[in-house]
Design a protein around this motif. Structure first.
Motif, mmCIF file in Angstrom:
data_model
loop_
_atom_site.group_PDB
_atom_site.id
_atom_site.type_symbol
_atom_site.label_atom_id
_atom_site.label_comp_id
_atom_site.label_asym_id
_atom_site.label_seq_id
_atom_site.Cartn_x
_atom_site.Cartn_y
_atom_site.Cartn_z
ATOM 1 N N ARG A 190 0.822 -1.205 0.000
ATOM 2 C CA ARG A 190 0.000 0.000 0.000
ATOM 3 C C ARG A 190 0.863 1.265 0.000
ATOM 4 O O ARG A 190 1.837 1.364 0.732
ATOM 5 N N ASP A 191 0.493 2.210 -0.843
ATOM 6 C CA ASP A 191 1.123 3.528 -0.885
ATOM 7 C C ASP A 191 2.634 3.480 -1.127
ATOM 8 O O ASP A 191 3.380 4.268 -0.567
ATOM 9 N N THR A 192 3.069 2.558 -1.963
ATOM 10 C CA THR A 192 4.484 2.459 -2.293
ATOM 11 C C THR A 192 4.658 2.652 -3.790
ATOM 12 O O THR A 192 3.858 2.167 -4.572
ATOM 13 N N TYR A 193 5.683 3.383 -4.167
ATOM 14 C CA TYR A 193 5.983 3.519 -5.582
ATOM 15 C C TYR A 193 7.457 3.251 -5.823
ATOM 16 O O TYR A 193 8.286 3.343 -4.918
ATOM 17 N N ALA A 194 7.762 2.861 -7.049
ATOM 18 C CA ALA A 194 9.123 2.494 -7.421
ATOM 19 C C ALA A 194 9.734 3.560 -8.302
ATOM 20 O O ALA A 194 9.049 4.180 -9.116
ATOM 21 N N VAL A 195 11.032 3.751 -8.145
ATOM 22 C CA VAL A 195 11.801 4.641 -9.008
ATOM 23 C C VAL A 195 12.899 3.778 -9.620
ATOM 24 O O VAL A 195 13.751 3.250 -8.910
ATOM 25 N N ASN A 196 12.845 3.634 -10.929
ATOM 26 C CA ASN A 196 13.826 2.844 -11.654
ATOM 27 C C ASN A 196 14.699 3.802 -12.464
ATOM 28 O O ASN A 196 14.179 4.530 -13.310
ATOM 29 N N ILE A 197 16.006 3.819 -12.198
ATOM 30 C CA ILE A 197 16.929 4.789 -12.796
ATOM 31 C C ILE A 197 17.993 4.037 -13.590
ATOM 32 O O ILE A 197 18.548 3.047 -13.102
ATOM 33 N N VAL A 198 18.291 4.532 -14.786
ATOM 34 C CA VAL A 198 19.340 3.900 -15.585
ATOM 35 C C VAL A 198 20.691 4.074 -14.883
ATOM 36 O O VAL A 198 20.898 5.022 -14.128
ATOM 37 N N GLU A 199 21.604 3.167 -15.158
ATOM 38 C CA GLU A 199 22.888 3.102 -14.459
ATOM 39 C C GLU A 199 23.719 4.376 -14.544
ATOM 40 O O GLU A 199 24.299 4.795 -13.563
#
Length: 171
Positions: free
Chosen positions: A128-137
């Motif tokens: 619940r109420d969690t989001y992901a941040v995916n960043i290139v290397e």
């Protein structure tokens, strides 16, 4: 990939940014009940590595990011963006970052010169109420995470201001 809890800023809580295995990467000290809406980002050992704070005097909602005590960027809402909000992470020199998409629902991308360098999404999580941040290397992960947190602060402040206007209108 990093995981961030959504909307903890409303009550000024501290929280951790973890990797996708649940290990703490950063700790965020939320001081949003202050006049300047300030966040302090610490590494896993507790040393301050960055901060985000709202500029009090600005034509549009603006947040300053400091990394290592030095100003690294400003995050500003673009004035004219029909249909969608758009923010710029203005770094010194060329190659600013642009955040665009559904910012309120945490479904957006971060781009540099038209190339996607990070994505933000809460679509894939049952937590619940969690989001992901995916960043290139090859990007500055701390700068992008600080930009995402600045955007969250700006959206939270805008929401509070709308609620306050509605409350005054109803009275």
């Amino acid at each position: 990939m990093y995981l961030i809890r959504e909307r903890l800023f409303d009550i000024g809580d501290d929280f951790d940014i973890t990797d996708d295995a649940g290990r703490k990467v950063f700790h965020v000290n939320g001081k949003v009940l202050t006049l300047r809406d300030k966040l302090v980002i610490e590494d896993a050992a507790g040393a301050e590595v960055a901060s985000v704070h709202r500029q009090l005097i600005a034509l549009r909602r603006t947040y300053t990011i400091k990394i290592g005590g030095e100003k690294a960027a400003e995050v500003r809402k673009n004035l004219f963006t029909p249909f969608r909000d758009k923010y710029t992470i203005d770094i010194p020199g060329p190659h600013d970052l642009e955040m665009r998409g559904d910012l309120l629902d945490h479904e957006y991308t971060v781009e540099r010169d038209g190339r996607e360098v990070a994505s933000v999404s809460k679509r894939w999580f049952t937590i619940r109420d969690t989001y992901a941040v995916n960043i290139v290397e090859d990007e500055d992960h701390l700068l992008i995470l600080a930009g995402v947190l600045a955007l969250d602060l700006a959206q939270s402040r805008a929401e509070k201001e709308r609620e306050e206007k509605e409350r005054k209108k109803d009275n």
